[in-house]
Design a protein around this motif. Structure first.
Motif, PDB file in Angstrom:
ATOM      1  N   ARG A  94      50.381  47.674  41.565  1.00 21.18           N
ATOM      2  CA  ARG A  94      49.006  48.265  41.637  1.00 21.18           C
ATOM      3  C   ARG A  94      48.543  48.702  40.089  1.00 21.18           C
ATOM      4  O   ARG A  94      47.459  48.567  39.625  1.00 21.18           O
ATOM      5  CB  ARG A  94      48.534  49.261  42.756  1.00 21.18           C
ATOM      6  CG  ARG A  94      48.050  48.640  43.867  1.00 21.18           C
ATOM      7  CD  ARG A  94      47.636  49.772  44.570  1.00 21.18           C
ATOM      8  NE  ARG A  94      48.806  49.809  45.958  1.00 21.18           N
ATOM      9  CZ  ARG A  94      49.350  50.663  46.357  1.00 21.18           C
ATOM     10  NH1 ARG A  94      49.581  51.743  45.433  1.00 21.18           N
ATOM     11  NH2 ARG A  94      50.217  50.792  47.283  1.00 21.18           N
ATOM     12  N   LYS A  95      49.524  49.511  39.505  1.00 19.87           N
ATOM     13  CA  LYS A  95      49.308  49.962  38.115  1.00 19.87           C
ATOM     14  C   LYS A  95      49.314  48.861  37.092  1.00 19.87           C
ATOM     15  O   LYS A  95      48.428  48.644  36.305  1.00 19.87           O
ATOM     16  CB  LYS A  95      50.548  50.860  37.816  1.00 19.87           C
ATOM     17  CG  LYS A  95      50.573  51.418  36.464  1.00 19.87           C
ATOM     18  CD  LYS A  95      49.277  52.130  36.173  1.00 19.87           C
ATOM     19  CE  LYS A  95      49.536  53.571  36.907  1.00 19.87           C
ATOM     20  NZ  LYS A  95      48.419  54.452  36.379  1.00 19.87           N
ATOM     21  N   ALA A  96      50.019  47.740  37.318  1.00 17.14           N
ATOM     22  CA  ALA A  96      50.236  46.685  36.527  1.00 17.14           C
ATOM     23  C   ALA A  96      48.822  45.843  36.353  1.00 17.14           C
ATOM     24  O   ALA A  96      48.255  45.449  35.401  1.00 17.14           O
ATOM     25  CB  ALA A  96      51.318  45.516  36.673  1.00 17.14           C
ATOM     26  N   ILE A 136      46.234  47.995  34.606  1.00 16.13           N
ATOM     27  CA  ILE A 136      46.426  47.702  33.312  1.00 16.13           C
ATOM     28  C   ILE A 136      45.953  46.182  32.778  1.00 16.13           C
ATOM     29  O   ILE A 136      45.432  46.146  31.709  1.00 16.13           O
ATOM     30  CB  ILE A 136      47.885  47.827  32.818  1.00 16.13           C
ATOM     31  CG1 ILE A 136      48.124  49.465  32.943  1.00 16.13           C
ATOM     32  CG2 ILE A 136      48.212  47.492  31.278  1.00 16.13           C
ATOM     33  CD1 ILE A 136      49.678  49.776  32.578  1.00 16.13           C
ATOM     34  N   ARG A 137      46.208  45.305  33.777  1.00 18.34           N
ATOM     35  CA  ARG A 137      45.723  43.787  33.131  1.00 18.34           C
ATOM     36  C   ARG A 137      44.211  43.886  33.314  1.00 18.34           C
ATOM     37  O   ARG A 137      43.748  43.338  32.261  1.00 18.34           O
ATOM     38  CB  ARG A 137      46.190  42.850  34.243  1.00 18.34           C
ATOM     39  CG  ARG A 137      47.855  42.392  34.038  1.00 18.34           C
ATOM     40  CD  ARG A 137      48.266  41.492  35.215  1.00 18.34           C
ATOM     41  NE  ARG A 137      47.483  40.256  34.682  1.00 18.34           N
ATOM     42  CZ  ARG A 137      46.929  39.296  35.574  1.00 18.34           C
ATOM     43  NH1 ARG A 137      47.279  39.493  36.728  1.00 18.34           N
ATOM     44  NH2 ARG A 137      46.675  38.205  34.983  1.00 18.34           N
ATOM     45  N   LYS A 138      43.620  44.478  34.039  1.00 17.44           N
ATOM     46  CA  LYS A 138      42.230  44.471  34.135  1.00 17.44           C
ATOM     47  C   LYS A 138      41.703  45.073  32.931  1.00 17.44           C
ATOM     48  O   LYS A 138      40.666  44.590  32.477  1.00 17.44           O
ATOM     49  CB  LYS A 138      41.757  45.323  35.451  1.00 17.44           C
ATOM     50  CG  LYS A 138      39.949  44.903  35.726  1.00 17.44           C
ATOM     51  CD  LYS A 138      39.612  46.066  36.744  1.00 17.44           C
ATOM     52  CE  LYS A 138      38.264  45.628  36.919  1.00 17.44           C
ATOM     53  NZ  LYS A 138      37.401  46.362  36.009  1.00 17.44           N
ATOM     54  N   GLU A 139      42.393  46.253  32.469  1.00 14.78           N
ATOM     55  CA  GLU A 139      41.767  47.022  31.576  1.00 14.78           C
ATOM     56  C   GLU A 139      41.993  46.263  30.193  1.00 14.78           C
ATOM     57  O   GLU A 139      41.075  46.261  29.396  1.00 14.78           O
ATOM     58  CB  GLU A 139      42.682  48.463  31.298  1.00 14.78           C
ATOM     59  CG  GLU A 139      42.173  49.348  30.117  1.00 14.78           C
ATOM     60  CD  GLU A 139      43.256  50.356  30.105  1.00 14.78           C
ATOM     61  OE1 GLU A 139      43.512  50.949  28.964  1.00 14.78           O
ATOM     62  OE2 GLU A 139      43.450  50.967  31.179  1.00 14.78           O
ATOM     63  N   MET A 173      38.809  44.986  27.725  1.00 13.53           N
ATOM     64  CA  MET A 173      39.017  45.143  26.260  1.00 13.53           C
ATOM     65  C   MET A 173      38.715  43.939  25.472  1.00 13.53           C
ATOM     66  O   MET A 173      37.895  43.977  24.650  1.00 13.53           O
ATOM     67  CB  MET A 173      40.189  46.051  25.967  1.00 13.53           C
ATOM     68  CG  MET A 173      40.142  47.451  26.367  1.00 13.53           C
ATOM     69  SD  MET A 173      41.686  48.399  26.103  1.00 13.53           S
ATOM     70  CE  MET A 173      41.388  48.619  24.245  1.00 13.53           C
ATOM     71  N   LYS A 174      39.377  42.684  25.961  1.00 17.84           N
ATOM     72  CA  LYS A 174      39.266  41.587  25.059  1.00 17.84           C
ATOM     73  C   LYS A 174      37.985  41.101  25.444  1.00 17.84           C
ATOM     74  O   LYS A 174      37.406  40.585  24.250  1.00 17.84           O
ATOM     75  CB  LYS A 174      40.207  40.651  25.907  1.00 17.84           C
ATOM     76  CG  LYS A 174      41.608  40.739  25.422  1.00 17.84           C
ATOM     77  CD  LYS A 174      42.811  39.946  26.148  1.00 17.84           C
ATOM     78  CE  LYS A 174      42.085  38.539  26.180  1.00 17.84           C
ATOM     79  NZ  LYS A 174      43.176  37.685  26.870  1.00 17.84           N
ATOM     80  N   THR A 175      37.234  41.141  26.441  1.00 18.71           N
ATOM     81  CA  THR A 175      36.077  40.750  26.697  1.00 18.71           C
ATOM     82  C   THR A 175      35.007  41.596  26.121  1.00 18.71           C
ATOM     83  O   THR A 175      33.856  41.051  25.568  1.00 18.71           O
ATOM     84  CB  THR A 175      35.711  40.274  28.126  1.00 18.71           C
ATOM     85  OG1 THR A 175      35.749  41.550  28.810  1.00 18.71           O
ATOM     86  CG2 THR A 175      36.507  39.245  28.644  1.00 18.71           C
TER      87      THR A 175
END
Length: 67
Positions: free
Chosen positions: A47-49, A52-55, A59-61
């Motif tokens: 869940r934490k990963a 972070i992936r979503k974050e 940030m990239k988009t």
């Protein structure tokens, strides 16, 4: 930005460290209760990963210029 990077890294590191003993109990001593805790901890890590992936993706988009 630097604070966020260290914060995320520290969160993951603390989470991993928190279930190290349960890993040892399960894999070295075949303690079934520790195995259950390891499975729960791995779900927490997943869940934490994902958070972070979503974050990271957000940030990239957000840095892309709009067309």
């Amino acid at each position: 930005m630097e604070n966020t990077i260290k914060s995320r890294y520290n969160e993951l590191h603390e989470l991993l460290s928190s279930f190290e003993k349960d890993f040892e109990k399960f894999y070295d001593k075949q303690n079934k209760s520790a195995g259950t805790r390891v499975r729960k901890a791995m779900n927490d890590l997943k869940r934490k990963a994902q958070d972070i992936r979503k974050e990271v993706q957000d940030m990239k988009t957000s840095d892309k210029p709009e067309a």
